[in-house]
Design a protein around this motif. Sequence first.
Motif, PDB file in Angstrom:
ATOM      1  N   ALA A 193       0.832  -1.207   0.000  1.00 34.25           N
ATOM      2  CA  ALA A 193       0.000   0.000   0.000  1.00 34.25           C
ATOM      3  C   ALA A 193       0.865   1.256   0.000  1.00 34.25           C
ATOM      4  O   ALA A 193       0.566   2.243  -0.690  1.00 34.25           O
ATOM      5  CB  ALA A 193      -0.932  -0.006   1.211  1.00 34.25           C
ATOM      6  N   ALA A 194       1.957   1.238   0.761  1.00 31.70           N
ATOM      7  CA  ALA A 194       2.864   2.386   0.793  1.00 31.70           C
ATOM      8  C   ALA A 194       3.486   2.613  -0.577  1.00 31.70           C
ATOM      9  O   ALA A 194       3.600   3.762  -1.038  1.00 31.70           O
ATOM     10  CB  ALA A 194       3.953   2.159   1.845  1.00 31.70           C
ATOM     11  N   GLU A 195       3.902   1.534  -1.237  1.00 32.85           N
ATOM     12  CA  GLU A 195       4.478   1.660  -2.583  1.00 32.85           C
ATOM     13  C   GLU A 195       3.468   2.289  -3.536  1.00 32.85           C
ATOM     14  O   GLU A 195       3.809   3.182  -4.331  1.00 32.85           O
ATOM     15  CB  GLU A 195       4.919   0.289  -3.097  1.00 32.85           C
ATOM     16  N   ALA A 196       2.224   1.842  -3.464  1.00 29.30           N
ATOM     17  CA  ALA A 196       1.186   2.377  -4.345  1.00 29.30           C
ATOM     18  C   ALA A 196       0.955   3.860  -4.086  1.00 29.30           C
ATOM     19  O   ALA A 196       0.794   4.660  -5.024  1.00 29.30           O
ATOM     20  CB  ALA A 196      -0.111   1.588  -4.155  1.00 29.30           C
ATOM     21  N   HIS A 197       0.946   4.246  -2.804  1.00 26.72           N
ATOM     22  CA  HIS A 197       0.719   5.650  -2.461  1.00 26.72           C
ATOM     23  C   HIS A 197       1.861   6.535  -2.946  1.00 26.72           C
ATOM     24  O   HIS A 197       1.640   7.592  -3.558  1.00 26.72           O
ATOM     25  CB  HIS A 197       0.552   5.794  -0.953  1.00 26.72           C
ATOM     26  N   LEU A 198       3.087   6.108  -2.695  1.00 29.00           N
ATOM     27  CA  LEU A 198       4.245   6.906  -3.099  1.00 29.00           C
ATOM     28  C   LEU A 198       4.379   6.974  -4.616  1.00 29.00           C
ATOM     29  O   LEU A 198       4.773   8.010  -5.165  1.00 29.00           O
ATOM     30  CB  LEU A 198       5.512   6.332  -2.474  1.00 29.00           C
ATOM     31  N   ALA A 199       4.027   5.881  -5.293  1.00 28.09           N
ATOM     32  CA  ALA A 199       4.055   5.889  -6.758  1.00 28.09           C
ATOM     33  C   ALA A 199       3.059   6.898  -7.306  1.00 28.09           C
ATOM     34  O   ALA A 199       3.353   7.648  -8.255  1.00 28.09           O
ATOM     35  CB  ALA A 199       3.758   4.491  -7.296  1.00 28.09           C
ATOM     36  N   ALA A 200       1.868   6.925  -6.705  1.00 31.64           N
ATOM     37  CA  ALA A 200       0.851   7.884  -7.157  1.00 31.64           C
ATOM     38  C   ALA A 200       1.293   9.319  -6.894  1.00 31.64           C
ATOM     39  O   ALA A 200       0.956  10.238  -7.654  1.00 31.64           O
ATOM     40  CB  ALA A 200      -0.474   7.594  -6.450  1.00 31.64           C
ATOM     41  N   ALA A 254      -5.735  -9.750   3.403  1.00 25.79           N
ATOM     42  CA  ALA A 254      -5.906 -10.105   1.993  1.00 25.79           C
ATOM     43  C   ALA A 254      -7.174  -9.491   1.424  1.00 25.79           C
ATOM     44  O   ALA A 254      -7.215  -9.078   0.258  1.00 25.79           O
ATOM     45  CB  ALA A 254      -5.936 -11.625   1.840  1.00 25.79           C
ATOM     46  N   SER A 255      -8.217  -9.418   2.229  1.00 21.54           N
ATOM     47  CA  SER A 255      -9.457  -8.778   1.788  1.00 21.54           C
ATOM     48  C   SER A 255      -9.210  -7.324   1.414  1.00 21.54           C
ATOM     49  O   SER A 255      -9.717  -6.827   0.396  1.00 21.54           O
ATOM     50  CB  SER A 255     -10.514  -8.875   2.893  1.00 21.54           C
ATOM     51  N   LEU A 256      -8.411  -6.635   2.218  1.00 22.80           N
ATOM     52  CA  LEU A 256      -8.074  -5.247   1.894  1.00 22.80           C
ATOM     53  C   LEU A 256      -7.176  -5.173   0.669  1.00 22.80           C
ATOM     54  O   LEU A 256      -7.348  -4.296  -0.190  1.00 22.80           O
ATOM     55  CB  LEU A 256      -7.380  -4.587   3.089  1.00 22.80           C
ATOM     56  N   ALA A 257      -6.212  -6.090   0.560  1.00 22.59           N
ATOM     57  CA  ALA A 257      -5.328  -6.079  -0.609  1.00 22.59           C
ATOM     58  C   ALA A 257      -6.121  -6.250  -1.892  1.00 22.59           C
ATOM     59  O   ALA A 257      -5.830  -5.598  -2.911  1.00 22.59           O
ATOM     60  CB  ALA A 257      -4.287  -7.198  -0.480  1.00 22.59           C
ATOM     61  N   GLY A 258      -7.121  -7.117  -1.858  1.00 20.97           N
ATOM     62  CA  GLY A 258      -7.975  -7.301  -3.028  1.00 20.97           C
ATOM     63  C   GLY A 258      -8.849  -6.091  -3.292  1.00 20.97           C
ATOM     64  O   GLY A 258      -9.013  -5.659  -4.439  1.00 20.97           O
ATOM     65  N   THR A 259      -9.393  -5.523  -2.229  1.00 18.86           N
ATOM     66  CA  THR A 259     -10.231  -4.331  -2.365  1.00 18.86           C
ATOM     67  C   THR A 259      -9.435  -3.171  -2.950  1.00 18.86           C
ATOM     68  O   THR A 259      -9.929  -2.419  -3.801  1.00 18.86           O
ATOM     69  CB  THR A 259     -10.804  -3.931  -0.992  1.00 18.86           C
ATOM     70  N   TRP A 260      -8.196  -3.038  -2.487  1.00 17.54           N
ATOM     71  CA  TRP A 260      -7.329  -1.956  -2.962  1.00 17.54           C
ATOM     72  C   TRP A 260      -6.617  -2.289  -4.274  1.00 17.54           C
ATOM     73  O   TRP A 260      -5.892  -1.447  -4.819  1.00 17.54           O
ATOM     74  CB  TRP A 260      -6.274  -1.632  -1.896  1.00 17.54           C
ATOM     75  N   LYS A 283     -11.203 -18.994  -2.149  1.00 17.09           N
ATOM     76  CA  LYS A 283     -11.370 -17.937  -1.151  1.00 17.09           C
ATOM     77  C   LYS A 283     -10.624 -16.676  -1.571  1.00 17.09           C
ATOM     78  O   LYS A 283     -11.172 -15.565  -1.529  1.00 17.09           O
ATOM     79  CB  LYS A 283     -10.863 -18.440   0.203  1.00 17.09           C
ATOM     80  N   TYR A 284      -9.372 -16.842  -1.988  1.00 15.32           N
ATOM     81  CA  TYR A 284      -8.573 -15.680  -2.364  1.00 15.32           C
ATOM     82  C   TYR A 284      -9.013 -15.098  -3.710  1.00 15.32           C
ATOM     83  O   TYR A 284      -8.929 -13.884  -3.921  1.00 15.32           O
ATOM     84  CB  TYR A 284      -7.082 -16.027  -2.350  1.00 15.32           C
ATOM     85  N   LYS A 285      -9.505 -15.930  -4.588  1.00 18.40           N
ATOM     86  CA  LYS A 285     -10.060 -15.404  -5.838  1.00 18.40           C
ATOM     87  C   LYS A 285     -11.270 -14.528  -5.538  1.00 18.40           C
ATOM     88  O   LYS A 285     -11.449 -13.459  -6.146  1.00 18.40           O
ATOM     89  CB  LYS A 285     -10.444 -16.548  -6.773  1.00 18.40           C
ATOM     90  N   ALA A 286     -12.097 -14.978  -4.602  1.00 15.03           N
ATOM     91  CA  ALA A 286     -13.272 -14.193  -4.213  1.00 15.03           C
ATOM     92  C   ALA A 286     -12.875 -12.863  -3.593  1.00 15.03           C
ATOM     93  O   ALA A 286     -13.627 -11.884  -3.661  1.00 15.03           O
ATOM     94  CB  ALA A 286     -14.128 -14.994  -3.237  1.00 15.03           C
ATOM     95  N   MET A 287     -11.683 -12.805  -2.991  1.00 16.30           N
ATOM     96  CA  MET A 287     -11.214 -11.556  -2.382  1.00 16.30           C
ATOM     97  C   MET A 287     -10.492 -10.663  -3.386  1.00 16.30           C
ATOM     98  O   MET A 287     -10.011  -9.592  -3.024  1.00 16.30           O
ATOM     99  CB  MET A 287     -10.303 -11.860  -1.191  1.00 16.30           C
ATOM    100  N   GLY A 288     -10.394 -11.096  -4.639  1.00 14.10           N
ATOM    101  CA  GLY A 288      -9.824 -10.244  -5.670  1.00 14.10           C
ATOM    102  C   GLY A 288      -8.418 -10.595  -6.091  1.00 14.10           C
ATOM    103  O   GLY A 288      -7.748  -9.777  -6.737  1.00 14.10           O
ATOM    104  N   PHE A 289      -7.940 -11.789  -5.776  1.00 17.23           N
ATOM    105  CA  PHE A 289      -6.596 -12.202  -6.139  1.00 17.23           C
ATOM    106  C   PHE A 289      -6.565 -12.950  -7.466  1.00 17.23           C
ATOM    107  O   PHE A 289      -7.520 -13.658  -7.823  1.00 17.23           O
ATOM    108  CB  PHE A 289      -6.015 -13.132  -5.063  1.00 17.23           C
ATOM    109  N   GLN A 290      -5.476 -12.800  -8.193  1.00 23.81           N
ATOM    110  CA  GLN A 290      -5.160 -13.683  -9.296  1.00 23.81           C
ATOM    111  C   GLN A 290      -4.590 -14.970  -8.691  1.00 23.81           C
ATOM    112  O   GLN A 290      -3.719 -14.907  -7.826  1.00 23.81           O
ATOM    113  CB  GLN A 290      -4.112 -13.044 -10.223  1.00 23.81           C
TER     114      GLN A 290
END
Length: 674
Positions: free
Chosen positions: A129-136, A168-174, A205-212
């Motif tokens: 999440a930090a990497e994504a924020h700093l990249a943006a 993981a739910s948040l990682a998929g959501t984000w 389970k992880y696919k449902a949370m938005g994972f490849q």
Amino acid sequence: MKNIDKKCINAIRILTIDAVQKANSGHTGLPLGAAPMAYELWANHMNHNPENPRWINRDRFVLSGGHGSMLLYSLLHLFNYGLSIDDIKNFRSMDSKTPGHPEYGHTVGVETTTGPLGAGLATAVGMAAAEAHLAAKFNRVDYQIFDHYTYVIAGDGCFMEGISSEAASLAGTWKLGKLIILYDSNHITIEGDTSIAFREDVASKYKAMGFQILRVSDANNLEEISEAIEKAKLDKEHPSLIIVNSIIGYGCPAKQGTSSIHGDPIGLDNIKETRRALEWDDEEPFFVPPSVYAHYKKLAIKGAKKEDLWNKLMEKYAYAYPEETKLLKQFYSDADSQILLGNPDFWATPSNAEATRTSSGKIINIIKDVLPNFVGGAADVGPSTKTYMTDKGDFSAEDYSGRNFHFGIRELSMAAIGNGILLHGGLYCYVSCFLVFCDYMKPIMRLSALMHLPLTYVLTHDSICVGEDGATHEPIEQLAMLRALPNMIVFRPADAMETAAGWYYALTNRDAPVSLILSRQDLPQLNSTSKEALKGGYILIDSQATNPEIILIATGSEVALALKACEELREKNIDVRLVSMPSMEIFEKQDQVYKDKILPKAVRSRVAIEASATDSWYKYVGLDGAIIGLSDFGKSAPGSQLYEYYGFSVNNIVDISQKVIKKNQSANKKKEQV
């Protein structure tokens, strides 16, 4: 598989079995089974430079199953991160660089302390999440300044723990597409086959949370592992879970695939058999062939070249974007304490009564404009904890530049993600919930303290004055619990001035987490509070004599009550001193001269007043003093009624103070007679 790759993988395995055997303690199973995936990742996919372990655009690696620490230590040794062969030989020894579980700040190359299973995985979500924020914030077309991945190796135990699912739910959501988890799926835990307690379809389970979801059928097939990692990197829309079918303890014929190899040395006979099975010719413990070291050195040089390319990109970026470059340097520098210390708005106090959570909310919205790298959020209670930064946007899959994080009702993973954000670097961070629910966060708060991470915990609704919500929501023992944590700074302010002091300390201290303990109910503004609160404990109302007849000590909402009690005691011609003690931990950091000045040893008549469990206070009141606190879980009623019911009244404080004075006077007379 090339022969040199095979040797490099088996070097990890051999170092592991030798180190665990010498220590007569440790976990051999995970490193033996996961060695190929770790090697392939570090050798051919991760961008990292052993010559500069703090390169800000390095890929991050988290071993979530920290019990398998010899996997990581072997890699750090072989890639020459500064771990010598003697360090490997001293595995799990006193003061060694190779403790039982990896510890951040203790061993170079360790990105986080992974204690409880799943904590590492959740922390990695914060890094991504930090990497994504700093990249943006900083990336521009053709200038991908922040462009790195966060890799995790996690085992069956990690996926059983609830924290992993929360995060993981948040990682998929984000949609954190640069988070890649390699699942070391060997179906074995300490008690046996995972089927006895774990039959989830993790992939679904992880696919449902938005994972490849990707699969590797054979953990020893480097080509298959490589292909899966490359596919994971191509998908920027989804975090990836690579399920790698492995065999725990691979290479040990007598024990592989069984629970007996999870956490024990395998013995000298099995070490010989393992060497034979792995075609490892050298019988000498800890011996690694020069050809293996040479190959790892070549791999490390590739990482150095990656950083060189990035440094050249940064030079061009600095020329094209000088203002952004200046801001980037600010992000990676400590805050200028003078900016806050001399800011009148930061220290301003309202004329009316105000809850310290409200005071904190105002301060947060001053800090946000002083520190552009200040981020944070709450576990779905932002409107109640007053932690929302206005006009700074929300971090989301649609806008990673937002500075307000919405963690949902996930206190445990929120804390771990906060740790991960700080560990990544470049950002200040706070997380928030009600004080009573820090019970959910305790294991991760412990890791914050252990890692010396200055994560700020904003914990509101701090006492029985929550009232009508009842015993389930009234924190009683939580303050004592937090104070018992080594290196956790607990700060319970009495008004807006002390709240500012708490925030100032949280932002300028870079060596410990701070728990700000804040009220829901309005508190009066006290004329005598000051920046002296930065010393943790100080005199609000002084006595006429150097050694008063009695000292009252209070925190938070009880300081105003104690102040009124002082006035009544003075009317009774009792020489009294009132000490505000917002932080015991900071007070204990002061020199002995100061501490003795505030709490003279000669004054044994002392009363501590705090609407909380009493355990923390005995070191200040001793056997001769008294504590007005709580010994049960509270009740459901208006806070004012509960205050009176539990003895938090002026009359009770005055009465107990007089009894303490009388008791000590009688005791002194008896001593004189003797």
